[in-house]
Design a protein around this motif. Sequence first.
Motif, PDB file in Angstrom:
ATOM      1  N   MET A  15       0.824  -1.075   0.017  1.00  0.00           N
ATOM      2  CA  MET A  15       0.077  -0.061  -0.117  1.00  0.00           C
ATOM      3  C   MET A  15       0.996   1.285   0.065  1.00  0.00           C
ATOM      4  SD  MET A  15      -1.487   0.086   4.106  1.00  0.00           S
ATOM      5  CE  MET A  15      -2.193  -1.550   3.850  1.00  0.00           C
ATOM      6  N   SER A  16       0.096   2.459  -0.294  1.00  0.00           N
ATOM      7  CA  SER A  16       0.948   3.621  -0.328  1.00  0.00           C
ATOM      8  C   SER A  16       1.611   3.919   0.954  1.00  0.00           C
ATOM      9  CB  SER A  16       0.170   4.481  -0.914  1.00  0.00           C
ATOM     10  OG  SER A  16      -0.948   5.140   0.042  1.00  0.00           O
ATOM     11  N   TYR A  17       2.538   4.819   0.898  1.00  0.00           N
ATOM     12  CA  TYR A  17       3.097   5.383   2.373  1.00  0.00           C
ATOM     13  C   TYR A  17       1.803   5.936   3.180  1.00  0.00           C
ATOM     14  CZ  TYR A  17       7.828   4.874   0.409  1.00  0.00           C
ATOM     15  OH  TYR A  17       8.962   4.179  -0.013  1.00  0.00           O
ATOM     16  N   HIS A  18       1.226   6.690   2.201  1.00  0.00           N
ATOM     17  CA  HIS A  18       0.018   7.252   3.248  1.00  0.00           C
ATOM     18  C   HIS A  18      -0.757   6.604   3.950  1.00  0.00           C
ATOM     19  CE1 HIS A  18      -2.683  10.674   4.252  1.00  0.00           C
ATOM     20  NE2 HIS A  18      -3.873   9.644   3.546  1.00  0.00           N
ATOM     21  N   ARG A  19      -1.317   5.355   3.159  1.00  0.00           N
ATOM     22  CA  ARG A  19      -1.945   4.551   3.603  1.00  0.00           C
ATOM     23  C   ARG A  19      -1.518   3.434   4.808  1.00  0.00           C
ATOM     24  NH1 ARG A  19      -4.776   0.616  -0.307  1.00  0.00           N
ATOM     25  NH2 ARG A  19      -5.877  -0.026   1.934  1.00  0.00           N
ATOM     26  N   SER A  20      -0.066   3.219   4.549  1.00  0.00           N
ATOM     27  CA  SER A  20       0.682   2.616   5.561  1.00  0.00           C
ATOM     28  C   SER A  20       0.852   3.123   6.720  1.00  0.00           C
ATOM     29  CB  SER A  20       2.164   2.413   4.962  1.00  0.00           C
ATOM     30  OG  SER A  20       2.876   1.663   5.786  1.00  0.00           O
TER      31      SER A  20
END
Length: 358
Positions: A15-20
Amino acid sequence: SLDLKAKLLENATHMSYHRSAQHGGPARQSSSTVMHVVHEKGKLITALDQLNHEKRQAPMVLFVEADEDHVAHQDGTSHFLKMVYVHEGYDQRCPGRFSIKEPVYVTGEYPGPIGTEELWRTVKDLIDAKYQGEPNQFFLAGDGANWIKAGADFLPNCTLVYDKFHLKKTCQQAAVGIPGNIGLILMQGCLQGERKYLEDYFQVRLSDPQLRMTERKTIQQARTRIRSNWSSIKANTDSSFHGCSAEGHISHVLSERFSSRPMGWSQAGTDSLSQTRVFVMQNGHVLEKLNMVNQKIQKTKRKIRVDDRISVLFKADQEKYASAVNGAFVALKRGQGRMWQRALMRGHGDPWGYPSVK
């Protein structure tokens, strides 16, 4: 904490850094925090971490397949994210569906000739660490890129294979401007070794005065690829070769995370996260790996501290003995030492009975 870093790193593989950052726990994290964790901890996970059992006997044949993904960087350029995987062949799960046996993966950018050499040395180290002995033959399959062909220099008894997916694509380019299934006919001619038929076809097409410039260039490129990979194309018919699934692996392992959506990467990010993604897909445990690395670091630090204390004690003893020696030498110079030194210099012999030096 280390467990939070492990969770952020594992989440970032799919998943993206933001979602992580949002799924890291009750404490709010930022995308930059996840990026720093990926750059710092992701590089600790290597290709050799996929091996979780003792060495196994090398099979008669090993299959090596390679391809690359095109990943956009933050500076607007596009870079190759390379992947090489080694396996022992295919198992048929059900009609039309296969799985590869005992796969191990090496992935990263590895730019330039030095990077290519490092990539294939890593692949060879991975094979040596997994297997006892050498297989009788290697099949190295890919799209004929120079960095893939370089692998034949590191793998003994290696047969290069120009895989059918890229062969079909090349033959379709050679048939540009002609309706129908001429591309499949050209592909069949390549696999059957009908080189004269292929050369006659290209000669007729390129001599057409009505051929547009763009079509001419496409056909010339297709002819060059077929000529330069002719022996590798014929290797598809070898009875020991089972086919190549590199394009599907690129789509599933790399493109899904790195190039399927508009993103900008750095080399540190792709190198760290691509190998970590493979590690997680191979059922690896990120927290367990980071704990092992942390224990080694602490053990090294304790050893350094002990060595430092030993060095301090040794230096103190050395200074004590040095002072004693200097004191004895001063006393010697004040006493009889002066006498025999003057005697030797003047040639009067040694006051203790030794002959003089002339």
